[in-house]
Motif scaffolding. Structure first.
Motif, PDB file in Angstrom:
ATOM      1  N   GLY A  69       0.851  -1.191   0.000  1.00 23.93           N
ATOM      2  CA  GLY A  69       0.000   0.000   0.000  1.00 23.93           C
ATOM      3  C   GLY A  69       0.879   1.231   0.000  1.00 23.93           C
ATOM      4  N   ASP A  70       0.658   2.111   0.960  1.00 22.65           N
ATOM      5  CA  ASP A  70       1.454   3.333   1.075  1.00 22.65           C
ATOM      6  C   ASP A  70       2.639   3.188   2.022  1.00 22.65           C
ATOM      7  OD1 ASP A  70      -0.306   4.639  -0.618  1.00 22.65           O
ATOM      8  OD2 ASP A  70      -1.556   5.368   1.032  1.00 22.65           O
ATOM      9  N   GLU A  71       2.821   2.017   2.586  1.00 28.08           N
ATOM     10  CA  GLU A  71       3.850   1.821   3.610  1.00 28.08           C
ATOM     11  C   GLU A  71       5.119   1.210   3.025  1.00 28.08           C
ATOM     12  OE1 GLU A  71       3.169   3.142   6.485  1.00 28.08           O
ATOM     13  OE2 GLU A  71       1.090   3.477   5.898  1.00 28.08           O
ATOM     14  N   ILE A  72       6.258   1.703   3.467  1.00 27.88           N
ATOM     15  CA  ILE A  72       7.542   1.103   3.110  1.00 27.88           C
ATOM     16  C   ILE A  72       7.946   0.195   4.260  1.00 27.88           C
ATOM     17  CG2 ILE A  72       9.984   1.506   2.614  1.00 27.88           C
ATOM     18  CD1 ILE A  72       9.129   4.197   1.376  1.00 27.88           C
ATOM     19  N   VAL A  73       8.124  -1.083   3.941  1.00 23.59           N
ATOM     20  CA  VAL A  73       8.437  -2.105   4.929  1.00 23.59           C
ATOM     21  C   VAL A  73       9.913  -2.482   4.811  1.00 23.59           C
ATOM     22  CG1 VAL A  73       7.880  -4.427   5.762  1.00 23.59           C
ATOM     23  CG2 VAL A  73       6.080  -3.001   4.750  1.00 23.59           C
ATOM     24  N   TYR A  74      10.592  -2.477   5.927  1.00 27.75           N
ATOM     25  CA  TYR A  74      11.992  -2.891   5.996  1.00 27.75           C
ATOM     26  C   TYR A  74      12.066  -4.155   6.844  1.00 27.75           C
ATOM     27  CZ  TYR A  74      16.891  -2.878   7.510  1.00 27.75           C
ATOM     28  OH  TYR A  74      18.192  -3.233   7.803  1.00 27.75           O
ATOM     29  N   VAL A  75      12.671  -5.209   6.290  1.00 29.77           N
ATOM     30  CA  VAL A  75      12.793  -6.488   6.983  1.00 29.77           C
ATOM     31  C   VAL A  75      14.271  -6.850   7.094  1.00 29.77           C
ATOM     32  CG1 VAL A  75      12.165  -8.945   6.986  1.00 29.77           C
ATOM     33  CG2 VAL A  75      10.608  -7.257   5.969  1.00 29.77           C
ATOM     34  N   THR A  76      14.697  -7.192   8.294  1.00 29.72           N
ATOM     35  CA  THR A  76      16.051  -7.673   8.549  1.00 29.72           C
ATOM     36  C   THR A  76      15.989  -8.609   9.747  1.00 29.72           C
ATOM     37  OG1 THR A  76      18.363  -6.990   8.843  1.00 29.72           O
ATOM     38  CG2 THR A  76      16.700  -5.770  10.098  1.00 29.72           C
ATOM     39  N   HIS A  77      17.028  -9.386   9.952  1.00 28.86           N
ATOM     40  CA  HIS A  77      17.021 -10.271  11.118  1.00 28.86           C
ATOM     41  C   HIS A  77      17.311  -9.478  12.391  1.00 28.86           C
ATOM     42  CE1 HIS A  77      17.089 -13.907  13.407  1.00 28.86           C
ATOM     43  NE2 HIS A  77      18.356 -13.751  13.759  1.00 28.86           N
ATOM     44  N   GLY A  78      18.289  -8.605  12.320  1.00 26.04           N
ATOM     45  CA  GLY A  78      18.581  -7.738  13.451  1.00 26.04           C
ATOM     46  C   GLY A  78      19.919  -7.989  14.119  1.00 26.04           C
ATOM     47  N   HIS A  79      20.523  -9.133  13.855  1.00 23.92           N
ATOM     48  CA  HIS A  79      21.790  -9.447  14.524  1.00 23.92           C
ATOM     49  C   HIS A  79      22.911  -8.485  14.172  1.00 23.92           C
ATOM     50  CE1 HIS A  79      22.028 -11.510  10.684  1.00 23.92           C
ATOM     51  NE2 HIS A  79      23.317 -11.736  10.870  1.00 23.92           N
ATOM     52  N   SER A  91      17.011   1.751  13.924  1.00 16.94           N
ATOM     53  CA  SER A  91      16.249   2.977  13.691  1.00 16.94           C
ATOM     54  C   SER A  91      16.939   3.860  12.655  1.00 16.94           C
ATOM     55  CB  SER A  91      16.074   3.738  15.004  1.00 16.94           C
ATOM     56  OG  SER A  91      15.375   4.938  14.792  1.00 16.94           O
ATOM     57  N   TYR A  92      18.256   3.987  12.758  1.00 19.88           N
ATOM     58  CA  TYR A  92      19.004   4.787  11.770  1.00 19.88           C
ATOM     59  C   TYR A  92      18.842   4.195  10.370  1.00 19.88           C
ATOM     60  CZ  TYR A  92      21.395   7.283  15.563  1.00 19.88           C
ATOM     61  OH  TYR A  92      21.693   8.049  16.658  1.00 19.88           O
ATOM     62  N   ARG A  93      18.952   2.869  10.269  1.00 20.96           N
ATOM     63  CA  ARG A  93      18.802   2.217   8.959  1.00 20.96           C
ATOM     64  C   ARG A  93      17.396   2.431   8.409  1.00 20.96           C
ATOM     65  NH1 ARG A  93      20.370   1.460   4.139  1.00 20.96           N
ATOM     66  NH2 ARG A  93      20.000  -0.601   3.257  1.00 20.96           N
ATOM     67  N   ALA A  94      16.397   2.299   9.256  1.00 17.68           N
ATOM     68  CA  ALA A  94      15.005   2.508   8.836  1.00 17.68           C
ATOM     69  C   ALA A  94      14.803   3.934   8.334  1.00 17.68           C
ATOM     70  CB  ALA A  94      14.061   2.211   9.989  1.00 17.68           C
ATOM     71  N   ASN A 115       8.841   4.567  17.121  1.00 16.18           N
ATOM     72  CA  ASN A 115       9.965   5.448  17.397  1.00 16.18           C
ATOM     73  C   ASN A 115      10.156   6.344  16.184  1.00 16.18           C
ATOM     74  OD1 ASN A 115      12.640   6.524  17.596  1.00 16.18           O
ATOM     75  ND2 ASN A 115      13.208   4.860  18.977  1.00 16.18           N
ATOM     76  N   LYS A 116      10.075   7.639  16.388  1.00 16.16           N
ATOM     77  CA  LYS A 116      10.202   8.619  15.296  1.00 16.16           C
ATOM     78  C   LYS A 116       9.206   8.342  14.172  1.00 16.16           C
ATOM     79  CE  LYS A 116      15.097   9.557  16.155  1.00 16.16           C
ATOM     80  NZ  LYS A 116      15.061  10.721  16.938  1.00 16.16           N
ATOM     81  N   GLY A 117       8.008   7.888  14.545  1.00 23.78           N
ATOM     82  CA  GLY A 117       6.948   7.629  13.587  1.00 23.78           C
ATOM     83  C   GLY A 117       7.064   6.302  12.854  1.00 23.78           C
ATOM     84  N   ILE A 118       8.045   5.493  13.211  1.00 28.27           N
ATOM     85  CA  ILE A 118       8.273   4.196  12.564  1.00 28.27           C
ATOM     86  C   ILE A 118       7.810   3.089  13.501  1.00 28.27           C
ATOM     87  CG2 ILE A 118       9.994   2.636  11.569  1.00 28.27           C
ATOM     88  CD1 ILE A 118      11.791   5.182  11.210  1.00 28.27           C
TER      89      ILE A 118
END
Length: 166
Positions: A69-79, A91-94, A115-118
């Motif tokens: 839709g109108d949303e940008i989705v960011y997917v990562t594992h996080g490690h 958060s910086y990467r997002a 956080n910061k609207g994300i």
């Protein structure tokens, strides 16, 4: 918009497949890594999958960025973003990607925050949960007035619901 988010299944294809089949109504399915499966397992499945620290098939990408839709989705594992101690690098990467939703795993702990609207969502683990006994996954729904994040047990029972208003 409705997202199914799973993570850290660690070869438990039975539970993972059961959850996916149970939620056929979702718009997008996301796996935040540590499937410990070959890339080919997901080849015919409509699912975004990233590589976690326990995934050795290099065909999995480190991250996915896409629109729903109108949303940008960011997917990562996080490690690689130190998510067990802070969400700051994530958060910086997002923010770099202009993402509105971040889906990640690694810690095996459920959680959601803005956080910061994300919107940041960790669905926990469908294999070995931490912080609670239930194996878990998340459903994220966007409504005109905010986000609903539902955390479910592997038995499809809601274990937590977080509502974020715009």
């Amino acid at each position: 918009m409705k997202l199914l988010i799973i993570s850290d299944t660690h070869q438990d294809t039975k539970t993972m497949e059961e959850v996916i089949q149970h939620h056929h109504e979702v718009d997008t399915i996301i796996h935040c890594g540590d499937s410990e499966l070959d890339f080919s397992y997901f080849a015919d499945k409509p699912i975004y999958v990233v590589r976690g620290n326990c995934d050795f098939d290099l065909q999995f990408p480190e991250e996915h960025v896409f629109k729903v839709g109108d949303e940008i989705v960011y997917v990562t594992h996080g490690h690689k973003h130190r998510v067990k101690s802070t969400l700051m690098p994530l958060s910086y990467r997002a923010q770099e990607l202009n993402a509105s939703i971040v889906c990640f795993g690694h810690s095996h702990l459920i959680g959601a925050e803005i956080n910061k609207g994300i919107l940041f969502v960790n669905p926990g683990s469908l294999h070995k949960p931490r912080g609670r006994k239930e194996k878990s996954y998340a459903i994220v729904e966007k409504h005109k007035d905010g986000w609903n994040v539902f955390f479910y047990s592997s038995e499809h029972i809601i274990i937590e619901n977080i509502i974020f208003k715009f």
